[in-house]
Design a protein around this motif. Structure first.
Motif, PDB file in Angstrom:
ATOM      1  N   SER A 130      21.990  -2.498   4.845  1.00 49.57           N
ATOM      2  CA  SER A 130      22.245  -3.078   3.526  1.00 49.57           C
ATOM      3  C   SER A 130      21.635  -2.149   2.477  1.00 49.57           C
ATOM      4  CB  SER A 130      21.592  -4.453   3.428  1.00 49.57           C
ATOM      5  OG  SER A 130      20.170  -4.318   3.444  1.00 49.57           O
ATOM      6  N   ARG A 131      21.862  -2.453   1.213  1.00 49.22           N
ATOM      7  CA  ARG A 131      21.246  -1.669   0.128  1.00 49.22           C
ATOM      8  C   ARG A 131      19.726  -1.690   0.256  1.00 49.22           C
ATOM      9  NH1 ARG A 131      24.581  -0.711  -4.550  1.00 49.22           N
ATOM     10  NH2 ARG A 131      22.684  -0.557  -5.798  1.00 49.22           N
ATOM     11  N   GLU A 132      19.184  -2.855   0.627  1.00 44.62           N
ATOM     12  CA  GLU A 132      17.733  -2.995   0.764  1.00 44.62           C
ATOM     13  C   GLU A 132      17.206  -2.141   1.920  1.00 44.62           C
ATOM     14  OE1 GLU A 132      19.819  -5.792   0.588  1.00 44.62           O
ATOM     15  OE2 GLU A 132      19.469  -5.910  -1.577  1.00 44.62           O
ATOM     16  N   ASP A 133      17.990  -2.059   2.999  1.00 43.57           N
ATOM     17  CA  ASP A 133      17.588  -1.222   4.132  1.00 43.57           C
ATOM     18  C   ASP A 133      17.551   0.251   3.727  1.00 43.57           C
ATOM     19  OD1 ASP A 133      17.395  -3.360   5.986  1.00 43.57           O
ATOM     20  OD2 ASP A 133      19.551  -3.263   6.388  1.00 43.57           O
ATOM     21  N   VAL A 134      18.580   0.690   3.010  1.00 39.31           N
ATOM     22  CA  VAL A 134      18.627   2.084   2.570  1.00 39.31           C
ATOM     23  C   VAL A 134      17.451   2.366   1.640  1.00 39.31           C
ATOM     24  CG1 VAL A 134      19.944   3.802   1.249  1.00 39.31           C
ATOM     25  CG2 VAL A 134      21.116   2.300   2.871  1.00 39.31           C
ATOM     26  N   ALA A 149      16.296   1.628  12.073  1.00 42.18           N
ATOM     27  CA  ALA A 149      17.272   0.828  12.821  1.00 42.18           C
ATOM     28  C   ALA A 149      16.656   0.289  14.104  1.00 42.18           C
ATOM     29  CB  ALA A 149      18.510   1.665  13.127  1.00 42.18           C
ATOM     30  N   GLU A 150      15.885   1.125  14.806  1.00 39.86           N
ATOM     31  CA  GLU A 150      15.217   0.667  16.032  1.00 39.86           C
ATOM     32  C   GLU A 150      14.197  -0.426  15.727  1.00 39.86           C
ATOM     33  OE1 GLU A 150      15.132   4.305  19.210  1.00 39.86           O
ATOM     34  OE2 GLU A 150      13.684   4.424  17.546  1.00 39.86           O
ATOM     35  N   GLN A 151      13.372  -0.215  14.711  1.00 37.18           N
ATOM     36  CA  GLN A 151      12.304  -1.151  14.371  1.00 37.18           C
ATOM     37  C   GLN A 151      12.809  -2.484  13.834  1.00 37.18           C
ATOM     38  OE1 GLN A 151      10.079   1.149  11.575  1.00 37.18           O
ATOM     39  NE2 GLN A 151       9.157   2.461  13.151  1.00 37.18           N
ATOM     40  N   ASN A 152      13.989  -2.476  13.215  1.00 38.61           N
ATOM     41  CA  ASN A 152      14.478  -3.679  12.552  1.00 38.61           C
ATOM     42  C   ASN A 152      15.691  -4.310  13.236  1.00 38.61           C
ATOM     43  OD1 ASN A 152      12.822  -3.993   9.944  1.00 38.61           O
ATOM     44  ND2 ASN A 152      13.250  -1.806  10.094  1.00 38.61           N
ATOM     45  N   GLY A 153      15.913  -3.932  14.493  1.00 35.52           N
ATOM     46  CA  GLY A 153      16.961  -4.579  15.280  1.00 35.52           C
ATOM     47  C   GLY A 153      18.372  -4.352  14.782  1.00 35.52           C
TER      48      GLY A 153
END
Length: 185
Positions: free
Chosen positions: A112-116, A174-178
């Protein structure tokens, strides 16, 4: 002639947005510093059409000043390891989305935008600032070099290393946040 109040009111949303991407939670403080410096030198601005770039330059330099004040010791990064990392190969090898015909697009769609934004905030400011200003705000590398007062080659090297760090951090995030799906049994 544009008044400083009108200029600040017009540019404030853009400056806050840029500052949030550059320094995160310190954005409001940095924008305040930027506007204070701009107000003190407002008489030097002779072309109102140059005001957005002028304010951006002041903001970027305020972010750099803040980073310098905080940084007693720069974060050490193993660039040999970063250079060897390839997000493209990692996704293809790990196959995080079994039965997908478009692995890379599926991987990117999970962010998501927040992830980026969170991934960007993991990067040292030295590399985050060029990525944000060039790729997100649309400035040329040459313009950023002028803003920062560094050679163009320095900006280009920071952009390259910043992209590689961003790829590495995307995979780790991506690994840490599933965000990766488990392979089917």
């Amino acid at each position: 002639m544009l008044s400083f109040r009108d200029l600040a009111r017009e540019q404030l949303p853009r400056l806050l947005s840029l500052a949030r991407r550059l320094v995160g939670d310190d954005a409001e403080d940095v924008v305040q510093e930027c506007l204070l410096k701009a107000f003190q030198k407002f008489d030097q601005l002779h072309d109102a059409t140059a005001a957005p770039a002028w304010l951006t330059s002041i903001l970027v330099n305020s972010c750099r000043d803040r980073a310098r004040a905080r940084a007693r010791r720069p974060e050490e990064i193993d660039f040999d390891q970063v250079e060897r990392f390839s997000l493209f190969r990692k996704i293809a090898y790990e196959d995080p989305f079994p039965y997908s015909d478009s692995l890379h697009l599926d991987f990117l769609a999970e962010f998501s935008r927040e992830d980026v934004r969170a991934v960007l905030m993991r990067l040292p400011e030295k590399y985050r600032i060029p990525l944000v200003v060039v790729y997100m705000d649309g400035y040329l590398a040459r313009e950023l070099a002028e803003m920062l007062g560094v050679p163009l080659g320095t900006v280009l090297a920071r952009l390259h290393r910043g992209r590689k760090l961003f790829e590495t951090q995307m995979w780790e995030y991506a690994e840490q946040n599933g965000l990766l799906r488990e392979a089917a049994p």
